[in-house]
Design an enzyme around this catalytic site. Structure first.
Site, PDB file in Angstrom:
ATOM      1  N   HIS A 224       0.873  -1.190   0.000  1.00 45.09           N
ATOM      2  CA  HIS A 224       0.000   0.000   0.000  1.00 45.09           C
ATOM      3  C   HIS A 224       0.905   1.234   0.000  1.00 45.09           C
ATOM      4  CE1 HIS A 224      -3.398   2.475   0.632  1.00 45.09           C
ATOM      5  NE2 HIS A 224      -3.773   2.137   1.846  1.00 45.09           N
ATOM      6  N   HIS A 264      -2.271  -2.067  -9.756  1.00 42.39           N
ATOM      7  CA  HIS A 264      -3.235  -1.490  -8.819  1.00 42.39           C
ATOM      8  C   HIS A 264      -4.489  -2.340  -8.818  1.00 42.39           C
ATOM      9  CE1 HIS A 264      -5.714   1.438  -6.764  1.00 42.39           C
ATOM     10  NE2 HIS A 264      -4.596   2.068  -6.448  1.00 42.39           N
ATOM     11  N   ASP A 319       2.572   5.818  -7.024  1.00 47.59           N
ATOM     12  CA  ASP A 319       3.886   5.775  -6.387  1.00 47.59           C
ATOM     13  C   ASP A 319       5.036   5.792  -7.383  1.00 47.59           C
ATOM     14  OD1 ASP A 319       2.873   5.617  -3.786  1.00 47.59           O
ATOM     15  OD2 ASP A 319       2.404   3.505  -4.111  1.00 47.59           O
TER      16      ASP A 319
END
Ligand code: CMC
Length: 382
Positions: A224, A264, A319
């Site tokens: 995460h 994802h 990210d």
């Protein structure tokens, strides 16, 4: 009888929410109907917090009093500072320090006697938590450097003030705006693992401090929030290996390594937040060193074009480019996930309060697969 098992709760609807919506096939993210692109381009993090918590974008006077209230709550207690110092001396991880700090904030909560269902009081508590997180985190970093913490500057917005407290220098406009944008992009994202964790805690009518502490804990994992740090570590690994980035990524994928910042649960295409951060990373690279930006684009091109990962629904997530943006802003690598928490706290608080308005205890079930009818044998006979 529960027979429809959804591992990881994938695709399971557990609540209605007006806060954010993701179209994973189109790569679209909205907060209360506004696209993430418009918010990142035109709003400040404070405006986005107001939007999430109060349901509409603030008018100028509303923003002024909201921002002033946040600014007033920035100071943390001497106990929190002393704890940050102890944890820094003990080489504690920043996410653990943050988890401890948020839990400690409740000790100085002026409305600690408010009833759990007093949602207005919970919102004010949430505002205090959000205002104090940057101060505690920056203090932790200063202590790690063997320096004294820097007091918040009331003339600076939340993003610029954090960079100032972290480095002791007023950030320039590019750095302050870029960081503010990063906070906007991370503020909310549907029922991700940390938001859902906060909601589970909130659904027991536990207080908002507990819910945010739980959110920090859930965010700390590498699947995460921890992935942004992993991305930068991979970029540095590539740089230190002296290998061509293309060669590195070929080898890594041949070995079956997962590339952090890719994939994802909800997006099947490139995450819209990654698109915006990629632009920012490119701009920062043009002003300074383009090494990190070049490595990320090489990896992305290889995984997308050669490996066809995007066809499998594995594309860059938020990210993938945030790491190189933060690095270029001079933020220490292990602060990336705490920064994510600093921003996402706004989303956690919004979701908990929205859920508590029409609360139902969250209590799923597991399919039992253990043995039945075991014969109990007393300890002395085993
Ligand atoms: N690199 C290479 N292959 C991947 C990656 C990756 N990063 N992610 C998934 N795959 C492959 C995986 O090996 C599997 O292939 P196969 O079907 O051949 O076995 C397929 O894609 C599906 O993977 P999955 O684990 O079933 O997908 P998931 O939806 O459960 O996992 C994820 C999502 C985010 C946990 C995963 O993509 C991952 O581990 N990514 C790396 C860590 C990361 O970047 N996390 C940040 C997530 S976004 C920020 C946030 O919301 O917190």
């Amino acid at each position: 009888m529960v027979d429809d098992l959804k591992k990881g709760l994938e695709g399971v609807l557990v609540a209605e929410s007006e806060l954010s919506s993701i179209d994973g096939d189109e790569g679209r993210l909205i907060y209360r109907g506004y696209t993430i692109e418009d918010l990142a381009r035109g709003a400040s993090y404070e405006e986005v917090l107001y939007l999430l918590w109060h349901g509409h974008l603030p008018a100028e006077d509303e923003l002024e009093s909201f921002a002033a209230a946040l600014t007033e709550e920035r100071a943390v207690s001497d106990d929190v500072l002393a704890t940050m110092e102890r944890l820094a001396d003990a080489d504690e991880q920043p996410m653990a320090a943050l988890r401890t700090a948020v839990s400690m904030f409740s000790a100085t909560e002026p409305e600690s006697d408010a009833e759990a269902d007093d949602l207005e009081a919970s919102l004010r508590k949430g505002r205090r938590i959000t205002a104090k997180i940057p101060t505690a985190l920056a203090a932790f970093e200063r202590y790690r450097l063997g320096e004294e913490p820097i007091d918040p500057d009331p003339d600076l917005g939340l993003a610029a003030n954090f960079l100032y407290m972290l480095t002791g220098e007023q950030p320039d406009d590019v750095a302050a705006e870029t960081f503010d944008q990063a906070l906007i992009l991370h503020a909310d994202h549907g029922l991700n693992a940390s938001t859902f964790t906060s909601m589970v805690i909130g659904s027991t009518m536990a207080d908002i401090y507990s819910a945010v502490t739980g959110g920090v804990s859930a965010l700390s994992g590498p699947l995460h929030g921890g992935a942004n740090q992993d991305v930068m570590e991979v970029l540095m690994e590539i740089d230190e290996s002296n290998k061509d980035p293309l060669e590195w990524v070929e080898e890594a994928t041949d070995e079956g390594r997962r590339i952090p910042g890719f994939g994802h649960r909800v997006y099947n295409v490139k995450d819209p937040r990654a698109r915006i951060l990629q632009e920012r990373s490119k701009e920062l690279a043009a002003e300074g060193n383009s090494k990190w930006y070049d490595i990320t684009t090489t990896i992305e091109e290889y995984l997308t074009e050669e490996k066809g990962l995007v066809e499998k629904g594995i594309a860059p997530n938020v990210d993938f480019y945030s790491g190189s943006v933060y690095y270029q802003l001079g933020i220490p690598i292990d602060m990336y996930t705490p920064i994510f928490a600093m921003s996402r706290a706004g989303g956690w608080i919004a979701h908990v309060l929205e859920y508590q308005e029409d609360n139902r205890l969250i209590r799923p079930r597991a399919r039992y697969t253990g043995p039945e009818n075991q014969e109990f044998v007393p300890l002395e006979e085993r």
